[in-house]
Design a protein around this motif. Structure first.
Motif, PDB file in Angstrom:
ATOM      1  N   UNK A  12       0.844  -1.192   0.000  1.00  0.00           N
ATOM      2  CA  UNK A  12       0.000   0.000   0.000  1.00  0.00           C
ATOM      3  C   UNK A  12       0.887   1.252   0.000  1.00  0.00           C
ATOM      4  N   UNK A  13       0.496   2.293  -0.724  1.00  0.00           N
ATOM      5  CA  UNK A  13       1.299   3.532  -0.762  1.00  0.00           C
ATOM      6  C   UNK A  13       1.614   4.095   0.624  1.00  0.00           C
ATOM      7  N   UNK A  14       0.680   3.963   1.565  1.00  0.00           N
ATOM      8  CA  UNK A  14       0.934   4.442   2.922  1.00  0.00           C
ATOM      9  C   UNK A  14       2.081   3.694   3.571  1.00  0.00           C
ATOM     10  N   UNK A  15       2.130   2.360   3.363  1.00  0.00           N
ATOM     11  CA  UNK A  15       3.217   1.574   3.937  1.00  0.00           C
ATOM     12  C   UNK A  15       4.548   1.937   3.280  1.00  0.00           C
ATOM     13  N   UNK A  16       4.525   2.182   1.982  1.00  0.00           N
ATOM     14  CA  UNK A  16       5.749   2.586   1.293  1.00  0.00           C
ATOM     15  C   UNK A  16       6.274   3.909   1.833  1.00  0.00           C
ATOM     16  N   UNK A  17       5.374   4.831   2.146  1.00  0.00           N
ATOM     17  CA  UNK A  17       5.802   6.112   2.715  1.00  0.00           C
ATOM     18  C   UNK A  17       6.449   5.910   4.084  1.00  0.00           C
ATOM     19  N   UNK A  18       5.852   5.025   4.886  1.00  0.00           N
ATOM     20  CA  UNK A  18       6.418   4.770   6.212  1.00  0.00           C
ATOM     21  C   UNK A  18       7.767   4.062   6.117  1.00  0.00           C
ATOM     22  N   UNK A  19       7.888   3.153   5.168  1.00  0.00           N
ATOM     23  CA  UNK A  19       9.169   2.466   4.967  1.00  0.00           C
ATOM     24  C   UNK A  19      10.244   3.470   4.555  1.00  0.00           C
ATOM     25  N   UNK A  20       9.881   4.383   3.673  1.00  0.00           N
ATOM     26  CA  UNK A  20      10.823   5.420   3.249  1.00  0.00           C
ATOM     27  C   UNK A  20      11.232   6.299   4.430  1.00  0.00           C
ATOM     28  N   UNK A  21      10.277   6.602   5.319  1.00  0.00           N
ATOM     29  CA  UNK A  21      10.581   7.385   6.502  1.00  0.00           C
ATOM     30  C   UNK A  21      11.584   6.658   7.393  1.00  0.00           C
ATOM     31  N   UNK A  22      11.412   5.345   7.555  1.00  0.00           N
ATOM     32  CA  UNK A  22      12.356   4.549   8.347  1.00  0.00           C
ATOM     33  C   UNK A  22      13.749   4.582   7.722  1.00  0.00           C
ATOM     34  N   UNK A  23      13.807   4.541   6.398  1.00  0.00           N
ATOM     35  CA  UNK A  23      15.091   4.627   5.710  1.00  0.00           C
ATOM     36  C   UNK A  23      15.738   5.988   5.946  1.00  0.00           C
ATOM     37  N   UNK A  24      14.936   7.038   5.921  1.00  0.00           N
ATOM     38  CA  UNK A  24      15.454   8.378   6.175  1.00  0.00           C
ATOM     39  C   UNK A  24      15.970   8.523   7.607  1.00  0.00           C
ATOM     40  N   UNK A  25      15.321   7.809   8.529  1.00  0.00           N
ATOM     41  CA  UNK A  25      15.756   7.829   9.930  1.00  0.00           C
ATOM     42  C   UNK A  25      16.970   6.939  10.159  1.00  0.00           C
ATOM     43  N   UNK A  26      17.408   6.246   9.090  1.00  0.00           N
ATOM     44  CA  UNK A  26      18.587   5.358   9.126  1.00  0.00           C
ATOM     45  C   UNK A  26      18.448   4.255  10.183  1.00  0.00           C
ATOM     46  N   UNK A  27      17.243   3.678  10.233  1.00  0.00           N
ATOM     47  CA  UNK A  27      17.051   2.529  11.101  1.00  0.00           C
ATOM     48  C   UNK A  27      17.877   1.358  10.578  1.00  0.00           C
ATOM     49  N   UNK A  28      18.277   0.489  11.503  1.00  0.00           N
ATOM     50  CA  UNK A  28      19.222  -0.577  11.181  1.00  0.00           C
ATOM     51  C   UNK A  28      18.523  -1.931  11.254  1.00  0.00           C
ATOM     52  N   UNK A  29      18.468  -2.628  10.129  1.00  0.00           N
ATOM     53  CA  UNK A  29      17.909  -3.984  10.052  1.00  0.00           C
ATOM     54  C   UNK A  29      19.035  -4.985  10.217  1.00  0.00           C
ATOM     55  N   UNK A  30      18.851  -5.968  11.124  1.00  0.00           N
ATOM     56  CA  UNK A  30      19.920  -6.927  11.397  1.00  0.00           C
ATOM     57  C   UNK A  30      19.373  -8.318  11.697  1.00  0.00           C
ATOM     58  N   UNK A  31      20.141  -9.309  11.280  1.00  0.00           N
ATOM     59  CA  UNK A  31      19.921 -10.660  11.781  1.00  0.00           C
ATOM     60  C   UNK A  31      20.742 -10.800  13.050  1.00  0.00           C
ATOM     61  N   UNK A  32      20.085 -11.183  14.131  1.00  0.00           N
ATOM     62  CA  UNK A  32      20.749 -11.196  15.425  1.00  0.00           C
ATOM     63  C   UNK A  32      21.384 -12.554  15.721  1.00  0.00           C
ATOM     64  N   UNK A  33      22.486 -12.502  16.420  1.00  0.00           N
ATOM     65  CA  UNK A  33      23.140 -13.714  16.901  1.00  0.00           C
ATOM     66  C   UNK A  33      22.290 -14.320  18.027  1.00  0.00           C
ATOM     67  N   UNK A  34      22.291 -15.644  18.157  1.00  0.00           N
ATOM     68  CA  UNK A  34      21.518 -16.266  19.243  1.00  0.00           C
ATOM     69  C   UNK A  34      21.858 -15.740  20.635  1.00  0.00           C
ATOM     70  N   UNK A  35      23.044 -15.162  20.793  1.00  0.00           N
ATOM     71  CA  UNK A  35      23.414 -14.595  22.097  1.00  0.00           C
ATOM     72  C   UNK A  35      22.536 -13.410  22.484  1.00  0.00           C
TER      73      UNK A  35
END
Length: 295
Positions: A135-158
């Motif tokens: 949905x265009x609204x979700x795309x706008x929010x995703x773009x906002x997260x990118x602008x905020x430089x949020x960090x996506x990571x796969x976490x170690x089991x620790x």
């Protein structure tokens, strides 16, 4: 193309052992070129396929006819009764692509007096251009997260203890309880290291804003087992960013289905949750829970 005959993790012995699912038995039936099996856990006079699993149910190899289904169901009820079982529950795996076998199973069980509840399951096909379904609204929010430089990571089991604590607080924000304790979740990662994965979205200060636990159901399907986000950041929608990044990551790893789970409780649609997943590009499938009294 999804292979409905491919076995799933939830009725594999390693999953049963890791989740302490005891008193299990496998019912098997074969005729001509068709093989059917289903794993149950028995507690007193109740048999379930399966507890502590989102779904399990019948596994089918080959072509299934209505006649064969009738023979199998009659035999299954007889075998269950001989084990002293008075009630059976089958939590059938969802149908991500229409096949004749799924309809034959459903019709056959209903003919043999099984009642059922239909839950609304939602999933994303990763093989297609999923971004066009967002949905265009979700795309706008995703773009906002990118602008905020949020960090996506796969976490170690620790990091599981930290993530579990975060997900617990997310459930508390909703007035809910988390369905697994910290130690049990750690044990699943320890016992099934190739089947469980953890992902987060953090801000620049390393604070978790969203997280999820994934289960690798088989070589084609992943299940979104335990998602959550901090509702303080609801307007930013870090969960949308987490899912968006997962879509890309899982597609690059050649998975075909990302199962987002059910959006109903006891057959009653949770409209807000259903709409959110739809806006995130999800399609609907059905997950059936069948029951029969044998006494």
């Amino acid at each position: 193309m999804i292979d409905p005959s491919q076995r799933i993790l939830f009725d594999d012995q390693i999953y049963l052992d890791a989740n302490s699912i005891q008193k299990t038995f496998v019912y098997e039936w074969k005729e001509s070129e068709c093989k059917i099996n289903i794993t149950f856990s028995q507690e007193d006079h109740l048999a379930i396929s399966l507890p502590k699993a989102p779904y399990a149910g019948f596994n089918i190899e080959g072509s299934l006819s209505q006649t064969a289904m009738d023979k199998m169901t009659t035999d299954l009820k007889e075998k269950l009764s001989k084990r002293g079982i008075q009630k059976a529950i089958v939590r059938q795996r969802p149908e991500f692509e229409p096949t004749p076998e799924f309809q034959i199973i459903h019709d056959g069980l209903v003919r043999h007096k099984f009642s059922y509840t239909k839950e609304a399951n939602q999933f994303v096909f990763l093989g297609q251009d999923f971004e066009q379904n967002l949905h265009p609204m979700q795309l706008r929010k995703i773009k906002k997260c990118q602008q905020e430089q949020l960090i996506f990571s796969k976490e170690d089991p620790s990091k599981i203890q930290e993530v579990h604590s975060f997900l617990t607080s997310c459930r508390n924000q909703q007035g809910l309880e988390i369905n697994i304790d910290n130690q049990s979740l750690k044990q699943l990662f320890l016992k099934l290291p190739r089947s469980y994965e953890c992902y987060t979205v953090r801000n620049c200060e390393q604070k978790i804003l969203a997280a999820t636990i994934l289960v690798l159901v088989n070589d084609q399907i992943l299940y979104n087992y335990l998602p959550g986000f901090d509702r303080v950041y609801k307007s930013l929608s870090p969960l949308s960013y987490l899912l968006f990044q997962l879509y890309h990551d899982l597609r690059d790893r050649n998975y075909e289905i990302f199962d987002l789970g059910i959006s109903s409780i006891d057959g009653e649609l949770q409209n807000g949750l259903f709409t959110y997943k739809k806006r995130m590009g999800a399609e609907q499938s059905d997950r059936f829970i069948y029951e029969i009294n044998l006494k």
